[in-house]
Scaffold this active site. Structure first.
Site, PDB file in Angstrom:
ATOM      1  N   SER A   1       0.837  -1.201   0.000  1.00 55.51           N
ATOM      2  CA  SER A   1       0.000   0.000   0.000  1.00 55.51           C
ATOM      3  C   SER A   1       0.868   1.246   0.000  1.00 55.51           C
ATOM      4  O   SER A   1       2.014   1.224   0.470  1.00 55.51           O
ATOM      5  CB  SER A   1      -0.882   0.009   1.249  1.00 55.51           C
TER       6      SER A   1
ATOM      7  N   TYR B 113       0.133   0.448  10.541  1.00 50.84           N
ATOM      8  CA  TYR B 113      -0.249  -0.051   9.217  1.00 50.84           C
ATOM      9  C   TYR B 113       0.892   0.154   8.229  1.00 50.84           C
ATOM     10  O   TYR B 113       1.250  -0.746   7.466  1.00 50.84           O
ATOM     11  CB  TYR B 113      -1.499   0.685   8.737  1.00 50.84           C
TER      12      TYR B 113
END
Length: 307
Positions: free
Chosen positions: A160, A186
Site C-alpha cells: 500500500s 499499518y
C-alpha cells in the site's frame, strides 16, 4: 539504479484488460483474502484466463459463495476454497502442509488496516504486523517448494501507499516502547511486505520464483472501514476492477516475465520518493522499502519470530 519498468497500461486499466489474450490453462493460483474487494476481482480475472484458482480465505462459507459465483461467471469449474487465516499461524501451516503439486501464482492479498486500538496477534506481535506480514511470510515460506516445482512462479504481494508513513522500526516492531499509532503501524506492516517481496526475489529467483509488491490504489472496500476509503483524494480513487489490475498484471502478464524485486502502482513500476506525503494515496515507493540491507535484516529476524 535500473530504468523503471513501463507497461502499456495505466491507472485506468482494469484486471480484464491487462490479462486479455493470456492463457493460464494448466496454471495453479492461490489468492488470500479472496472473499471481497480486489481479491475477488483478481480471482475472477485469473479464473477467466483458465487458471485453477484456490481462494485462501478466513471464512470458507463465504469463500464457497464467491467460488460458486465465479464458476458461473467464468465458466471455469476449477475454483476451490481453503481455510487460510493469515492472522493464525496454525491455519497457514495446516494449509501449506496439505498443499501438493506445483504452484504457479501466489497472491498475498489479505490484510487489515489502521486498527483504532493496539491489538496483539501471533506471538504477541502488533496485529497488523502479524497479519499483513508475518502470516504471509509463513505462507510464502511454506509454499516455496511448490512454487519452485512450477518451473517459473510468481509471488505478488499487495502492499500500500501507506508504507510511506513508516519504515520498519526494528528496535520496536510491536509498540512496546512507543505510543501506538494506527497509521504508523499499518505503514510498518506494509513496508515489511515490500521488503519481503524484495528479499524473496533475491533469494528465490534462482528457483524460478519472481516476487514483486504493489499498491493497488484507493478502492472503497471493507479494508477501509476504519478510515473511510472515500476520503482519499479523487485523483487517486479507483474501481475494484482497476484496483486489481496491477496484481493481475504481475501475476500473469507475459510482459512482466523476468521482473522481480520491485514495487508497482498503476500497472507500472513506481518511482522512488524520499519524503513522507501529507495524505494517503500519493504515488511513489520509499527508498527504505526497497533497501537491500533492510530486506535481508527483516528476513533474518522473521524466522525466529515465527518460532
Amino acid at each position: 539504479m535500473s530504468e523503471l519498468f513501463k507497461s502499456p497500461f495505466d491507472r485506468h486499466s482494469t484486471a480484464s484488460q491487462v490479462i486479455e489474450g493470456v492463457d493460464l490453462r494448466g496454471k495453479r493460483a492461490v489468492i488470500t483474502g479472496a472473499t471481497s474487494g480486489i481479491g475477488v476481482e483478481t480471482a475472477r480475472a485469473l479464473a477467466a484466463a483458465g487458471a485453477e484458482v484456490t481462494l485462501a480465505v478466513r471464512r470458507p462459507d463465504a469463500g464457497e459463495e464467491v467460488a460458486a459465483s465465479l464458476r458461473a461467471a467464468t465458466g471455469n469449474d476449477a475454483i476451490g476454497v481453503a481455510r487460510v487465516d493469515v492472522a493464525e499461524l496454525d491455519s497457514v501451516q495446516a494449509f501449506t502442509a496439505s498443499w501438493s503439486g506445483p504452484l504457479h501464482i501466489l497472491v498475498n492479498n489479505a490484510g487489515i488496516m489502521m486498527l483504532p486500538e493496539l491489538e496483539r496477534g501471533t506471538g504477541g506481535h502488533e496485529q497488523q504486523f502479524a497479519t499483513n506480514y508475518l502470516g504471509h511470510f509463513a505462507l510464502a515460506l511454506g509454499l516455496r517448494s511448490a512454487m519452485a516445482a512450477a518451473g517459473g512462479a510468481r509471488m505478488v504481494t499487495v502492499s500500500s501507499s501507506g508504507h510511506l508513513f513508516s519504515p520498519v522500526v526494528f528496535d520496536d516492531l510491536d509498540y512496546r516502547f512507543r505510543p501506538y499509532d494506527a497509521l504508523g503501524a499499518y505503514g510498518q506492516s506494509k513496508t515489511a511486505e515490500v521488503l519481503m517481496a524484495v528479499e524473496a526475489d533475491g533469494r528465490w529467483s534462482g528457483d524460478g520464483i519472481r516476487s514483486n509488491a504493489l499498491h493497488p490504489g484507493a478502492i472503497a472496500t471493507n479494508l477501509q472501514r476504519h478510515t473511510g476509503g472515500l476520503k482519499t483524494p479523487e485523483p487517486y480513487r479507483k474501481t475494484i476492477e482497476q484496483g486489481a489490475a496491477t496484481s493481475v498484471f504481475l501475476a500473469a502478464s507475459p510482459l512482466a516475465e523476468g521482473i522481480g524485486g520491485r514495487y508497482f502502482e498503476d500497472v507500472n513500476e513506481a518511482p522512488a520518493v524520499t519524503s513522507r506525503p501529507t495524505e494517503l494515496g500519493v504515488p511513489g515507493v520509499a527508498t527504505y522499502a526497497l533497501d537491500a540491507g533492510n530486506a535481508e535484516r527483516l528476513w533474518d529476524i522473521t524466522a525466529p519470530l515465527l518460532g
